[in-house]
Design an enzyme around this catalytic site. Structure first.
Site, PDB file in Angstrom:
ATOM      1  N   HIS A   1      -1.987   4.467 -35.750  1.00 53.72           N
ATOM      2  CA  HIS A   1      -1.391   4.235 -34.431  1.00 53.72           C
ATOM      3  C   HIS A   1      -0.303   3.165 -34.499  1.00 53.72           C
ATOM      4  CE1 HIS A   1      -2.078   2.910 -29.968  1.00 53.72           C
ATOM      5  NE2 HIS A   1      -0.924   3.512 -30.133  1.00 53.72           N
TER       6      HIS A   1
ATOM      7  N   HIS B   1       4.329   2.949 -33.478  1.00 52.70           N
ATOM      8  CA  HIS B   1       5.012   1.797 -32.862  1.00 52.70           C
ATOM      9  C   HIS B   1       5.937   1.072 -33.840  1.00 52.70           C
ATOM     10  CE1 HIS B   1       2.722   1.339 -29.007  1.00 52.70           C
ATOM     11  NE2 HIS B   1       1.884   2.136 -29.653  1.00 52.70           N
TER      12      HIS B   1
ATOM     13  N   HIS C   1       2.124  10.142 -31.591  1.00 48.03           N
ATOM     14  CA  HIS C   1       1.621   9.044 -30.756  1.00 48.03           C
ATOM     15  C   HIS C   1       0.658   9.549 -29.690  1.00 48.03           C
ATOM     16  CE1 HIS C   1       1.734   5.991 -27.479  1.00 48.03           C
ATOM     17  NE2 HIS C   1       1.488   5.220 -28.516  1.00 48.03           N
TER      18      HIS C   1
ATOM     19  N   ASN D   1      -3.209   8.213 -29.185  1.00 49.19           N
ATOM     20  CA  ASN D   1      -3.256   7.164 -28.155  1.00 49.19           C
ATOM     21  C   ASN D   1      -4.035   7.564 -26.910  1.00 49.19           C
ATOM     22  OD1 ASN D   1      -2.175   4.467 -27.070  1.00 49.19           O
ATOM     23  ND2 ASN D   1      -1.616   5.918 -25.472  1.00 49.19           N
TER      24      ASN D   1
ATOM     25  N   ILE E   1       3.448   2.977 -24.210  1.00 55.93           N
ATOM     26  CA  ILE E   1       2.242   2.194 -23.932  1.00 55.93           C
ATOM     27  C   ILE E   1       1.432   2.134 -25.220  1.00 55.93           C
ATOM     28  CG2 ILE E   1       0.914   4.188 -23.148  1.00 55.93           C
ATOM     29  CD1 ILE E   1       0.641   0.561 -21.814  1.00 55.93           C
TER      30      ILE E   1
END
Length: 852
Positions: free
Chosen positions: A510, A515, A702, A706, A852
């Site tokens: 993740h 990110h 993602h 997530n 997010i």
């Protein structure tokens, strides 16, 4: 009627052209407050009354044919006309002289003392309203001229490759990029729009206390992607580290904190991190206190945790009503978690081996399961340091566990053996982590066997501790057994593996692979690709809010003493571990879904098969849905790229594109710059593959890892983030082992996260799994630059149609009882790659970006 054509026709007839500009400004929480309370509010009100809020200058795409110089801009002030809800319209009228040519850009000067959020500028040609409209997309904060004298440059929605840039716009195209690059000096101010690189040297806080010092990530010792430079001063105790600050700089247009309605998810996360968690810590004073019984875990969902009310009355109810309920006539608030769907459907699913196995294919981390390609299993680490490399998962043991249905050799040939392998990555950290109170670690291997029904069966778990002091290496294999002691040891071994998988999922699959690795693409794109570049416009929706959410992570999630370090097994080595994974495993070319599946042995290339791949496990819900999504993205990107690059040489000769890709490699991922696997951008096909990979990572990858976090990990026994105690069979004291035999349930509860760890993580996961009301989903919104081009518009509409087909396919698959890895009694349907979703915690929906 095409806008620019009408303007050009009028100009070619030597007629003057009337233009009405309409500027749409979005009212923000910050600007509203400034206008009400700010010292300059009266001055700005006076400016509005004078009708001089903004100075606009229309820029021609052409140069003067006689002088070769840029044509004189046409200036005009915009005045306030209307306000509807949170949007204010300003207007200005211009007369373009005969022969002015098309408008290619607008220079914009904000005459207010406060910044304003400019959404769009529409130029209406020859009357108002009129079908002939030029759109100037802005979506940007315009600084006050009193803060920065440089005028903002906004280009129209027509896209140009660098070689096709109209002569009247060439200087502005380069000038805007120079502003965005900055000069690499000084501390960044909030209003800056400068993109630059730095290492992760701001996670520690050595000036606060020595225990909070952390190594710099990025460089030879700890390779890592780069983040955005802030220019803050260095710490006093460590000249390599940067001081921390209450807010972390991101370029102004990357920030989402003040735009009303655009901030739901981020605002909620900030409220949880800065307000809710401190209140929780006041309620649960003992940080090491575990749950005494399983019923105490259940009470989080039906009774809740009482907390003192924060000083700001009603804060939690207004921002996180899903989590915190007000207790009437009381001084307290109630933190009450909603029951995750997986537990709502089957309360004991977490306990069962078949669900543990199923979740490797259709759970929160479907990226780690891999085919066993070599037998016997053997570590590649130095045996002088870490002990004998041979695994204790032997041929005899496996054949006994699979009940003699085939030999190991046959199982290998038929691709029947799969594994979660966290052995070599974790072993170097085991002894370091064990020096920290309240946590422990092992290297682990978990072996599975593929049954005739296409489901995975758990075969064995091996836990290893390397030599330490005068103790030799310790390792033990646990298997499903038929005696009470063996059953409880098996459950404890599974808890350790779950903690390893939860940590690897959060830190690597993740954080690192989505990110962290995406930030360099964003920085390089803003530094090297003009806002009018078609590839910039293709990528922009996929970069929305990522830098801001990453800055928030550095502030409160991955920092020294933050949520990750206090709640995950590797503790203060957590982010360092993600650096080790980056060094060992990350390569751009295997971030593409097909290549990732092939690398793990979960697929082989097969030109005759759908998607050009044959899956090793046919019923692999993540891959089944993911490959359709990958193909849809690739088709959209192919249509887009082939339109702008009809001649293959255009890719190689596109200076901005080449500069972007060079900077991604040599600056953004500088520690991997010399690797041979980087794609070379010399053909449209290579470009299509690179862009598809980036969009897949920001959207599909993602979303898959997530938005199911609360569903799968909200009931933490299913995915504990930390294992706090060693196995009872590893050097046990007599008392400890007797206690384990007397009450094994207590041993499992002691191994699980403490009450404060569990509730903090649950609160954060609830927010991270939440879709905000303004979420922008993949293939949902057409950008103005795409809409004005008939070819691109048609391609996007096909993309949207393909995603709707995927929705229907997923619904159909989730009703097919033959697909046992996604359908069954009490099984949560696999919907994480369903493209669209309503707001909330839904376990579906693929947003454009990592927001997010």
């Amino acid at each position: 009627m095409n806008t620019s054509t009408s303007a050009a026709e009028n100009n070619s007839n030597n007629e003057a052209v009337t233009v009405k500009a309409v500027v749409t400004v979005k009212i923000t929480a910050g600007s509203l407050l400034s206008n009400l309370l700010g010292l300059t509010a009266t001055l700005d009100l006076f400016t509005d009354l004078l009708g001089k809020t903004f100075l606009l200058e229309l820029v021609s795409t052409e140069r003067d044919p006689d002088t070769g110089l840029e044509k004189k801009t046409i200036q005009g002030y915009a005045h306030k006309v209307t306000r509807i809800d949170d949007e204010v319209k300003y207007e200005s009228s211009f007369t373009l002289p005969a022969g002015f040519g098309d408008v290619g850009a607008v220079l914009f000067e904000n005459q207010h003392h406060e910044e304003l959020y400019i959404k769009t500028i529409h130029l209406h040609i020859n009357g108002f309203p009129d079908p002939s409209v030029v759109t100037v997309p802005c979506d940007s904060w315009a600084h006050s001229k009193y803060v920065n004298p440089h005028k903002r440059i906004f280009f129209t929605s027509k896209s140009y490759l660098p070689s096709e840039t109209p002569s009247g716009l060439k200087r502005l195209r380069e000038l805007e990029l120079q502003y965005l690059r900055g000069n690499g000096e000084g501390e960044r101010k909030t209003s800056d729009r400068i993109y630059d690189y730095d290492t992760y040297n701001d996670l520690g806080n050595p000036d606060s206390e020595d225990e909070l010092a952390r190594p710099v990530l990025g460089g030879k010792e700890h390779p890592y992607p780069r983040r955005c430079r802030t220019g803050r001063p260095r710490t006093k105790k460590d000249p390599l580290s940067e001081e921390r600050s209450s807010s972390v700089y991101v370029p102004r247009d990357e920030a989402f904190a003040e735009v009303k309605q655009l901030t739901f998810a981020a605002k909620t996360l900030k409220s949880v991190l800065h307000a809710l968690l401190p209140q929780l810590e006041m309620s649960l004073v003992n940080p090491n206190l575990g749950f005494p019984y399983f019923t105490a875990i259940d009470s989080l969902f039906n009774e809740g945790v009482t907390m003192p009310k924060p000083k700001t009355s009603g804060l939690f109810q207004s921002v996180i009503p899903r989590l915190v309920k007000a207790v009437s006539d009381s001084q307290d608030d109630l933190l009450l978690f909603e029951t995750p769907e997986i537990i709502d459907r089957d309360k004991f699913s977490w306990f069962r081996d078949e669900e543990f196995s199923r979740q490797t294919l259709a759970g929160l981390n479907p990226f780690s399961i891999e085919l066993v390609k070599e037998w016997p299993l053997k570590s590649k680490l130095d045996p002088k340091i870490y002990g004998p490399p041979e695994s204790l998962i032997t041929t005899e043991l496996v054949e006994k566990e699979i009940r003699g249905c085939m030999t190991v050799n046959e199982a290998m040939k038929r691709k029947k053996m799969f594994m979660l392998d966290y052995h070599d990555l974790l072993i170097p950290y085991v002894n370091k982590v064990r020096e920290i109170e309240g946590t422990t670690l092992y290297g682990s291997r978990t072996l599975f066997f593929l049954t005739e029904e296409g489901t995975l069966r758990l075969v064995a778990i091996e836990l290893t501790r390397p030599p330490v002091g005068d103790k030799p290496q310790w390792k033990q294999v646990f298997t499903p057994t038929w005696d009470a002691t063996g059953c409880w040891l098996w459950r404890l071994a599974k808890a350790h593996v779950c903690a390893h998988d939860a940590g690897y999922h959060q830190l690597v699959i993740h954080w690192l692979r989505t990110h962290c690795c995406t930030e360099p693409y964003i920085i390089a794109a803003n530094r090297q690709l003009s806002a009018m570049h078609p590839i910039y416009r293709l990528l922009l929706p996929h970069f929305r809010y990522t830098m801001e959410i990453n800055a928030l992570a550095r502030e409160s999630l991955i920092n020294a003493g933050g949520i990750i370090e206090t709640s995950f097994s590797p503790a203060k080595y957590s982010i360092e571990l993600s650096s080790a994974a980056y060094d060992k495993f990350w390569r751009f070319d295997t971030e593409a879904l097909p290549a990732d599946l092939i690398r793990r042995g979960m697929a082989v290339e097969d030109p005759t098969a759908e998607h050009g791949l044959k899956l090793t496990i046919e019923d692999y819900p993540f891959a089944n849905d993911g490959l359709i999504l990958w193909d849809a993205i690739k088709e959209w990107v192919r249509d887009y790229v082939n339109h702008y690059y009809p001649d293959p040489t255009l890719v190689e000769n596109d200076q901005e594109l080449q500069a972007w890709w060079t900077e991604v490699r040599t600056k953004g991922h500088a520690d991997k710059k010399d690797e041979p696997w980087w794609p070379v951008l010399n053909t449209p096909d290579n470009l299509i593959h690179v862009l598809t990979t980036i969009i897949w990572v920001t959207a599909g990858h993602h979303a898959a890892v997530n938005f199911g976090q609360y569903m799968y990990a909200g009931y933490f026994p299913n995915r504990p983030t930390i294992a706090r105690t060693n196995m009872p069979t590893e050097d046990p004291s007599e008392e400890y082992f007797i206690n384990f035999l007397k009450k094994p349930e207590s041993a499992l509860l002691m191994c699980f996260p403490s009450q404060i760890q569990a509730t903090k993580v649950m609160a954060v996961l609830d927010v991270l799994s939440n879709h905000s009301p303004d979420e922008e989903y993949l293939g949902e919104n057409m950008e103005s630059s795409w809409a004005e081009n008939p070819v691109i518009k048609a391609a996007f509409e096909r993309f949207n149609g393909n995603l709707k087909k995927l929705e229907a396919i997923i619904d159909e698959r989730n009703n097919n009882m033959n697909l046992k890895n996604r359908v069954g009694a009490g099984v949560v349907p696999y919907e994480l790659l369903k493209p669209f979703s309503k707001p909330g915690v839904t376990g579906m929906g693929v947003p454009n970006s990592i927001s997010i």
